[in-house]
Design a protein around this motif. Structure first.
Motif, PDB file in Angstrom:
ATOM      1  N   MET A 337      -3.533  -4.701  -8.571  1.00 45.82           N
ATOM      2  CA  MET A 337      -2.900  -5.781  -7.797  1.00 45.82           C
ATOM      3  C   MET A 337      -1.380  -5.627  -7.859  1.00 45.82           C
ATOM      4  O   MET A 337      -0.681  -5.733  -6.839  1.00 45.82           O
ATOM      5  CB  MET A 337      -3.281  -7.150  -8.362  1.00 45.82           C
ATOM      6  N   LEU A 338      -0.884  -5.390  -9.052  1.00 44.95           N
ATOM      7  CA  LEU A 338       0.555  -5.195  -9.246  1.00 44.95           C
ATOM      8  C   LEU A 338       1.023  -3.938  -8.534  1.00 44.95           C
ATOM      9  O   LEU A 338       2.037  -3.936  -7.823  1.00 44.95           O
ATOM     10  CB  LEU A 338       0.844  -5.121 -10.745  1.00 44.95           C
ATOM     11  N   ASN A 339       0.278  -2.842  -8.704  1.00 47.68           N
ATOM     12  CA  ASN A 339       0.663  -1.560  -8.108  1.00 47.68           C
ATOM     13  C   ASN A 339       0.702  -1.634  -6.589  1.00 47.68           C
ATOM     14  O   ASN A 339       1.619  -1.098  -5.946  1.00 47.68           O
ATOM     15  CB  ASN A 339      -0.324  -0.463  -8.533  1.00 47.68           C
ATOM     16  N   HIS A 340      -0.303  -2.268  -6.010  1.00 49.50           N
ATOM     17  CA  HIS A 340      -0.351  -2.375  -4.549  1.00 49.50           C
ATOM     18  C   HIS A 340       0.844  -3.160  -4.025  1.00 49.50           C
ATOM     19  O   HIS A 340       1.444  -2.803  -2.998  1.00 49.50           O
ATOM     20  CB  HIS A 340      -1.657  -3.046  -4.124  1.00 49.50           C
ATOM     21  N   GLY A 341       1.200  -4.228  -4.729  1.00 47.42           N
ATOM     22  CA  GLY A 341       2.360  -5.004  -4.309  1.00 47.42           C
ATOM     23  C   GLY A 341       3.637  -4.196  -4.331  1.00 47.42           C
ATOM     24  O   GLY A 341       4.482  -4.313  -3.431  1.00 47.42           O
ATOM     25  N   ILE A 342       3.785  -3.342  -5.340  1.00 47.75           N
ATOM     26  CA  ILE A 342       4.989  -2.520  -5.467  1.00 47.75           C
ATOM     27  C   ILE A 342       5.015  -1.421  -4.409  1.00 47.75           C
ATOM     28  O   ILE A 342       5.982  -1.277  -3.650  1.00 47.75           O
ATOM     29  CB  ILE A 342       5.069  -1.912  -6.883  1.00 47.75           C
ATOM     30  N   SER A 343       3.937  -0.627  -4.344  1.00 46.67           N
ATOM     31  CA  SER A 343       3.929   0.545  -3.468  1.00 46.67           C
ATOM     32  C   SER A 343       3.858   0.169  -1.991  1.00 46.67           C
ATOM     33  O   SER A 343       4.634   0.678  -1.176  1.00 46.67           O
ATOM     34  CB  SER A 343       2.747   1.447  -3.828  1.00 46.67           C
ATOM     35  N   LEU A 385       3.547   8.975  -2.335  1.00 44.21           N
ATOM     36  CA  LEU A 385       2.764   9.633  -3.380  1.00 44.21           C
ATOM     37  C   LEU A 385       2.213   8.625  -4.387  1.00 44.21           C
ATOM     38  O   LEU A 385       1.122   8.796  -4.924  1.00 44.21           O
ATOM     39  CB  LEU A 385       3.611  10.695  -4.078  1.00 44.21           C
ATOM     40  N   SER A 386       2.968   7.564  -4.639  1.00 40.42           N
ATOM     41  CA  SER A 386       2.454   6.519  -5.539  1.00 40.42           C
ATOM     42  C   SER A 386       1.296   5.770  -4.882  1.00 40.42           C
ATOM     43  O   SER A 386       0.348   5.369  -5.553  1.00 40.42           O
ATOM     44  CB  SER A 386       3.568   5.536  -5.913  1.00 40.42           C
ATOM     45  N   SER A 387       1.366   5.609  -3.557  1.00 37.75           N
ATOM     46  CA  SER A 387       0.275   4.959  -2.842  1.00 37.75           C
ATOM     47  C   SER A 387      -0.985   5.820  -2.868  1.00 37.75           C
ATOM     48  O   SER A 387      -2.109   5.304  -2.933  1.00 37.75           O
ATOM     49  CB  SER A 387       0.698   4.689  -1.389  1.00 37.75           C
ATOM     50  N   ILE A 388      -0.812   7.129  -2.859  1.00 38.61           N
ATOM     51  CA  ILE A 388      -1.946   8.054  -2.956  1.00 38.61           C
ATOM     52  C   ILE A 388      -2.574   7.996  -4.348  1.00 38.61           C
ATOM     53  O   ILE A 388      -3.789   8.147  -4.494  1.00 38.61           O
ATOM     54  CB  ILE A 388      -1.491   9.493  -2.636  1.00 38.61           C
ATOM     55  N   GLY A 389      -1.748   7.759  -5.361  1.00 40.82           N
ATOM     56  CA  GLY A 389      -2.234   7.736  -6.740  1.00 40.82           C
ATOM     57  C   GLY A 389      -1.966   9.032  -7.464  1.00 40.82           C
ATOM     58  O   GLY A 389      -2.778   9.488  -8.279  1.00 40.82           O
ATOM     59  N   LEU A 390      -0.801   9.628  -7.199  1.00 36.72           N
ATOM     60  CA  LEU A 390      -0.419  10.868  -7.890  1.00 36.72           C
ATOM     61  C   LEU A 390      -0.187  10.583  -9.369  1.00 36.72           C
ATOM     62  O   LEU A 390       0.392   9.557  -9.719  1.00 36.72           O
ATOM     63  CB  LEU A 390       0.854  11.439  -7.258  1.00 36.72           C
ATOM     64  N   PRO A 391      -0.658  11.461 -10.270  1.00 35.01           N
ATOM     65  CA  PRO A 391      -0.373  11.266 -11.706  1.00 35.01           C
ATOM     66  C   PRO A 391       1.115  11.095 -11.966  1.00 35.01           C
ATOM     67  O   PRO A 391       1.955  11.693 -11.291  1.00 35.01           O
ATOM     68  CB  PRO A 391      -0.918  12.558 -12.334  1.00 35.01           C
ATOM     69  N   LEU A 392       1.433  10.263 -12.949  1.00 37.39           N
ATOM     70  CA  LEU A 392       2.780   9.848 -13.345  1.00 37.39           C
ATOM     71  C   LEU A 392       3.332   8.757 -12.439  1.00 37.39           C
ATOM     72  O   LEU A 392       4.478   8.334 -12.617  1.00 37.39           O
ATOM     73  CB  LEU A 392       3.758  11.022 -13.410  1.00 37.39           C
ATOM     74  N   ALA A 418     -14.344   7.226  -5.163  1.00 35.38           N
ATOM     75  CA  ALA A 418     -13.381   8.314  -5.365  1.00 35.38           C
ATOM     76  C   ALA A 418     -13.047   9.024  -4.062  1.00 35.38           C
ATOM     77  O   ALA A 418     -11.953   9.585  -3.913  1.00 35.38           O
ATOM     78  CB  ALA A 418     -13.930   9.315  -6.384  1.00 35.38           C
ATOM     79  N   SER A 419     -13.971   8.975  -3.086  1.00 32.89           N
ATOM     80  CA  SER A 419     -13.681   9.597  -1.790  1.00 32.89           C
ATOM     81  C   SER A 419     -12.511   8.908  -1.102  1.00 32.89           C
ATOM     82  O   SER A 419     -11.793   9.522  -0.299  1.00 32.89           O
ATOM     83  CB  SER A 419     -14.919   9.555  -0.889  1.00 32.89           C
ATOM     84  N   GLY A 420     -12.301   7.636  -1.425  1.00 34.75           N
ATOM     85  CA  GLY A 420     -11.172   6.923  -0.849  1.00 34.75           C
ATOM     86  C   GLY A 420      -9.838   7.488  -1.298  1.00 34.75           C
ATOM     87  O   GLY A 420      -8.848   7.431  -0.553  1.00 34.75           O
ATOM     88  N   VAL A 421      -9.789   8.022  -2.521  1.00 34.77           N
ATOM     89  CA  VAL A 421      -8.558   8.649  -3.005  1.00 34.77           C
ATOM     90  C   VAL A 421      -8.237   9.883  -2.172  1.00 34.77           C
ATOM     91  O   VAL A 421      -7.083  10.128  -1.794  1.00 34.77           O
ATOM     92  CB  VAL A 421      -8.707   9.018  -4.499  1.00 34.77           C
ATOM     93  N   VAL A 422      -9.268  10.664  -1.868  1.00 33.80           N
ATOM     94  CA  VAL A 422      -9.082  11.876  -1.055  1.00 33.80           C
ATOM     95  C   VAL A 422      -8.636  11.503   0.355  1.00 33.80           C
ATOM     96  O   VAL A 422      -7.708  12.113   0.918  1.00 33.80           O
ATOM     97  CB  VAL A 422     -10.392  12.692  -1.005  1.00 33.80           C
ATOM     98  N   LEU A 423      -9.277  10.502   0.928  1.00 28.93           N
ATOM     99  CA  LEU A 423      -8.910  10.071   2.280  1.00 28.93           C
ATOM    100  C   LEU A 423      -7.485   9.521   2.324  1.00 28.93           C
ATOM    101  O   LEU A 423      -6.762   9.732   3.299  1.00 28.93           O
ATOM    102  CB  LEU A 423      -9.900   9.019   2.775  1.00 28.93           C
ATOM    103  N   ALA A 424      -7.077   8.802   1.259  1.00 27.38           N
ATOM    104  CA  ALA A 424      -5.704   8.283   1.198  1.00 27.38           C
ATOM    105  C   ALA A 424      -4.699   9.424   1.218  1.00 27.38           C
ATOM    106  O   ALA A 424      -3.656   9.346   1.889  1.00 27.38           O
ATOM    107  CB  ALA A 424      -5.525   7.432  -0.051  1.00 27.38           C
ATOM    108  N   ALA A 425      -4.995  10.496   0.491  1.00 24.64           N
ATOM    109  CA  ALA A 425      -4.118  11.661   0.497  1.00 24.64           C
ATOM    110  C   ALA A 425      -4.046  12.265   1.899  1.00 24.64           C
ATOM    111  O   ALA A 425      -2.970  12.682   2.350  1.00 24.64           O
ATOM    112  CB  ALA A 425      -4.620  12.696  -0.505  1.00 24.64           C
ATOM    113  N   CYS A 426      -5.175  12.269   2.604  1.00 23.62           N
ATOM    114  CA  CYS A 426      -5.210  12.854   3.951  1.00 23.62           C
ATOM    115  C   CYS A 426      -4.296  12.090   4.905  1.00 23.62           C
ATOM    116  O   CYS A 426      -3.411  12.678   5.540  1.00 23.62           O
ATOM    117  CB  CYS A 426      -6.639  12.866   4.488  1.00 23.62           C
TER     118      CYS A 426
END
Length: 523
Positions: A337-343, A385-392, A418-426
């Motif tokens: 919730m916090l992350n989505h608000g920021i990114s 990249l933060s919205s995609i969920g890149l490490p760090l 987990a497929s949603g993470v891949v689609l977000a990157a796309c």
């Protein structure tokens, strides 16, 4: 000070709105400055509140409970735990950023706009601190009015349509929530002999399984519309696209979290049996939202519309982790919730900045901005990249915990999610490739000015939070964990056994073992 800090942080923006009424309409700079000062002082108060918070405590802290309408058990009852603490901090910092980002973009009705922004901040903060359900409902409804005007007056070409759609969807859910509130109000009076809207009192109320189901549905529909969960999401893209930049930032950053917060604070602990009953349904709807939002985002031609549909996908992750009903999943849900608000808030700011320069949001109109706007492109890339969920980055921590908790509860849900993470990157990388990289094919993009100092200062705090949470999330998780464990414990403990509840017709009977007879509502 402990007894007044929550009152101060909640109503200080409203005080600023009242003082703005005294400023002449023509003095735009004075109006802007005063609004920014009040929102910034509210943020400083929230920092002081943060320092007073005990990370190890699991119960409510900094409580104030003053009788208000005693005949109906209504009290001015405020309090916070680690979950509401983080959402308050998110609200206060995004409000400062949203108000500052509007400095040059709002040129008409300036006074009314900033009054609306400050009143909106009070409404949002009130939802996160209210422990009296009547007060919660008042803040929930009050928030609608300024947001309606922000979209309907300062929005885009279809602003009236978007504003009315937003209000109608929300009020439909609110009506059902009000009916459920009143039912619980009279139910508590039949059980305890006194009237009360106090949420902590209602936590003790035993409710039969069938009644839980109907009450859960009433509250859950109101919250599902606000999140929004698929298929109740149709108001969101219109509201995002038509809202001014600051309105989109607040809408994505805070308003949508009011729905997820409602699930955590009300639905899970009050209706544990019904929650478990609806876990499969809500999980499946969350998975559909994750994939649907990502696929629709992928084909958008408007950058802002793409970010709007990405919200549907990301909030599907929040609900998926919540429905895991374990510590990892719920911790990840709250952190996300916090992350989505920021990114996502930062993405809407970036889209607004380029729109002010080019007066278009169409992806095809851009390309090669990295050459003419290197600073802008750097910020854009980090936030994307933060919205995609890149490490760090912050998104990675939240999504990892959500998928970990979901896998422990249901491996199939985790794999699909987990497929949603891949689609977000796309969709995000493809959008960046078309907007930032490549050759400049449109001459208008060659002479676009890079970010100003004010715009850089607006984005820097969000980028700092992106890396802080991504690299060292402990300060956030350690404040959330006790509250999360407490909610999980309440869900487990409050599931009534057959010996505790018995049903008669469409009413319910509460079994009192000490007295050997039933007390409660009967027909």
């Amino acid at each position: 000070m402990e007894k007044t800090i929550l009152t101060l942080v909640t109503f200080f923006p409203a005080l600023g709105a009242i003082l703005l009424l005294l400023v002449p309409r023509s003095q735009h700079n004075s109006v802007k400055s005063l609004a920014l000062i009040f929102s910034f002082i509210t943020f400083l108060i929230s920092l002081f509140m943060y320092s007073m918070f005990d990370p190890a405590a699991s119960g409510m802290q900094l409580e104030i409970n003053v009788p208000w309408v005693t005949d109906f058990g209504i009290g001015f009852h405020l309090g916070i735990d680690g979950i509401s603490l983080l959402l308050i901090m998110l609200t206060t910092i995004l409000s400062v950023i949203a108000i500052w980002s509007s400095w040059n973009s709002i040129t008409t009705g300036v006074k009314g706009y900033y009054i609306s922004m400050l009143l909106l901040e009070t409404g949002m903060l009130g939802v996160f601190v209210a422990l009296d359900l009547f007060l919660f409902y008042v803040f929930w409804e009050v928030m609608l009015i300024p947001m309606y005007f922000i979209i309907g007056v300062w929005g885009g070409p279809r602003k009236i349509y978007a504003a009315i759609k937003f209000v109608l969807f929300t009020m439909f859910g609110s009506l059902l929530m009000l009916v459920a509130l009143l039912y619980m109000f009279f139910m508590y009076q039949s059980w305890a002999g006194v009237y009360s809207f106090n949420l902590l009192d209602l936590y003790q109320l035993p409710i039969a399984r069938e009644i839980q189901t109907w009450l859960f549905l009433a509250f859950a529909l109101a919250f599902a519309i606000k999140v929004p969960i698929w298929p109740f999401h149709t108001w969101l893209p219109d509201a995002h696209v038509q809202a001014p930049t600051a309105g989109s930032v607040i809408l994505a950053g805070v308003l949508l979290k009011m729905g997820t917060y409602g699930f955590v604070r009300i639905c899970l602990p009050l209706f544990p049996d019904a929650t478990i009953q609806f876990v499969p349904l809500i999980s499946v709807l969350s998975l559909i939202g994750i994939i649907y939002g990502a696929l629709v985002a992928m084909v958008q031609r408007d950058v802002k519309s793409l970010v709007a549909f990405s919200s549907v996908s990301h909030l599907g992750f929040v609900m998926l982790g919540m429905m895991a009903l374990n510590v990892q999943g719920l911790e990840g849900s709250v952190l996300q919730m916090l992350n989505h608000g920021i990114s996502t808030g930062a993405l809407f700011l970036i889209v607004g900045m380029i729109y002010e320069r080019r007066h278009t949001r169409m992806i095809a109109d851009f390309g090669g901005l990295a050459k003419s706007m290197p600073v802008f492109s750097t910020f854009f890339m980090i936030v994307a990249l933060s919205s995609i969920g890149l490490p760090l980055t912050n998104g990675f921590v939240g999504e990892f915990l959500i998928l970990l908790g979901t896998y422990k509860a249901n491996a199939t849900y985790a794999i699909i999610g987990a497929s949603g993470v891949v689609l977000a990157a796309c969709y995000m990388l493809w959008m960046m490739q078309r907007v930032i990289f490549g050759k400049i094919t449109n001459p208008e993009n060659e002479k676009v000015k890079d970010l100003s100092l004010r715009e850089k200062l607006v984005l820097i705090p969000l980028v700092v939070l992106i890396f802080w949470i991504g690299i060292y999330p402990k300060p956030f998780l350690e404040r959330v964990e006790p509250a999360v464990k407490n909610i999980i414990k309440m869900v487990e403990e409050r599931r009534p056994s057959q010996s505790q509840t018995a049903e008669f017709g469409s009413g319910i009977c509460f079994q009192d073992e000490a007295k050997g007879h039933c007390t409660g509502i009967r027909e």
